[in-house]
Write an enzyme that holds these catalytic residues in place. Structure first.
Site, PDB file in Angstrom:
ATOM      1  N   LYS A 148     -62.049  35.634  72.677  1.00  0.00           N
ATOM      2  CA  LYS A 148     -61.236  36.510  73.533  1.00  0.00           C
ATOM      3  C   LYS A 148     -59.786  36.623  73.045  1.00  0.00           C
ATOM      4  CE  LYS A 148     -61.109  35.052  77.651  1.00  0.00           C
ATOM      5  NZ  LYS A 148     -61.024  34.768  79.086  1.00  0.00           N
ATOM      6  N   ARG A 191     -59.961  36.157  89.105  1.00  0.00           N
ATOM      7  CA  ARG A 191     -60.946  35.095  88.899  1.00  0.00           C
ATOM      8  C   ARG A 191     -62.015  35.143  89.991  1.00  0.00           C
ATOM      9  NH1 ARG A 191     -60.236  30.987  85.267  1.00  0.00           N
ATOM     10  NH2 ARG A 191     -58.029  31.182  84.904  1.00  0.00           N
ATOM     11  N   ARG A 232     -68.995  22.557  65.052  1.00  0.00           N
ATOM     12  CA  ARG A 232     -67.719  22.657  64.337  1.00  0.00           C
ATOM     13  C   ARG A 232     -67.102  21.289  64.034  1.00  0.00           C
ATOM     14  NH1 ARG A 232     -64.753  27.191  68.128  1.00  0.00           N
ATOM     15  NH2 ARG A 232     -64.556  25.376  69.489  1.00  0.00           N
ATOM     16  N   ARG A 237     -63.775  17.702  67.674  1.00  0.00           N
ATOM     17  CA  ARG A 237     -63.146  17.660  68.993  1.00  0.00           C
ATOM     18  C   ARG A 237     -64.138  17.094  70.000  1.00  0.00           C
ATOM     19  NH1 ARG A 237     -60.370  23.241  70.545  1.00  0.00           N
ATOM     20  NH2 ARG A 237     -61.073  22.377  72.514  1.00  0.00           N
ATOM     21  N   ARG A 290     -69.745  24.036  80.279  1.00  0.00           N
ATOM     22  CA  ARG A 290     -68.643  25.012  80.371  1.00  0.00           C
ATOM     23  C   ARG A 290     -69.202  26.419  80.581  1.00  0.00           C
ATOM     24  NH1 ARG A 290     -65.246  22.862  75.718  1.00  0.00           N
ATOM     25  NH2 ARG A 290     -66.088  24.528  74.453  1.00  0.00           N
TER      26      ARG A 290
END
Ligand SMILES: [Zn+2]
Length: 227
Positions: free
Chosen positions: A22, A97, A136, A170, A181
């Site tokens: 985004k 939201r 990643r 991470r 998420r």
């Protein structure tokens, strides 16, 4: 400027889960169309720093450790939309939201006889997203980025660029965290997607392709929506 000849700023909403690119796409739209990306956090900080009426109200609420009301956010947004750099239009990120906030935003825009130009939904394949994000890692020494599936080092665990074996992941990029998420994201956005679909301003883009294709699809929608 005369009010009658003034064009109203385009108002676009960008919906997409974390990891859908985004931010990158919003920057592209800023450059290509002269739009300004507005996130709720930036809006609040700027209004507080500028000590506008709404900014002062927001500051008092935040200092009391409470959430800033929709009314205050809408007042801050009203002030912000009137500023010259927003003349071409804005991309809202993180607001609305909820459908209550979406209604408040519609009411705000209706004050100037306007509505949302488009709510653009960056659609992702959840399973593919989990693979993409959770694979990643980066070289801790030179910063080169790698991926378990798509860009593994030639020698496992060793950086192609600098030879370091100091690879870093991470903590919140693991599969479970990414999956949860996404679930939270879908729960939160599903009502908004229905809201904008019902108002015939929802546009969807396949956000799993390469960045340039997504950018081109997005540009075509924005061009049409702001024409
Ligand atoms: Zn390296």
């Amino acid at each position: 400027m005369d009010a009658a000849t003034m064009t109203k700023p385009a108002v676009l909403i960008l919906l997409g889960p974390p990891g859908a690119g985004k931010g990158t796409q919003a920057r592209m739209l800023e450059e290509k169309f002269g739009l300004v990306q507005l996130s709720t956090g930036d809006l609040l900080r700027a209004a507080v720093a500028a000590s506008t009426e709404a900014g002062k109200a927001a500051k008092a609420v935040m200092e009391a450790g409470k959430l800033v009301s929709d009314e205050i956010v809408v007042n801050i947004l009203r002030d912000r939309l009137a500023q010259p750099d927003c003349a071409r239009g804005v991309i809202l990120d993180g607001f609305p939201r909820t459908t209550v906030q979406a209604g408040a935003l519609d009411a705000l825009l209706a004050e100037s006889g306007q509505g949302i130009n488009a709510a653009i939904n960056l659609e992702v394949d959840d399973a593919a997203m989990v693979t993409r994000i959770s694979g990643r890692f980066t070289c801790g020494d030179c910063g080169e980025g790698y991926h378990d599936t798509f860009k593994a080092p030639v020698v496992a665990g060793t950086c192609d660029k600098c030879g370091s074996t100091n690879m870093k992941r991470r903590a919140d990029d693991n599969a479970e965290t990414v999956a949860s998420r996404l679930v939270a994201y879908h729960e939160q956005t599903a009502p908004l997607i229905a809201y904008y679909k019902a108002r015939d301003v929802l546009k969807s883009i396949d956000a799993m392709g390469d960045i340039d294709t997504i950018a081109a699809d997005l540009a075509a929608i924005v061009k049409q929506a702001t024409a």
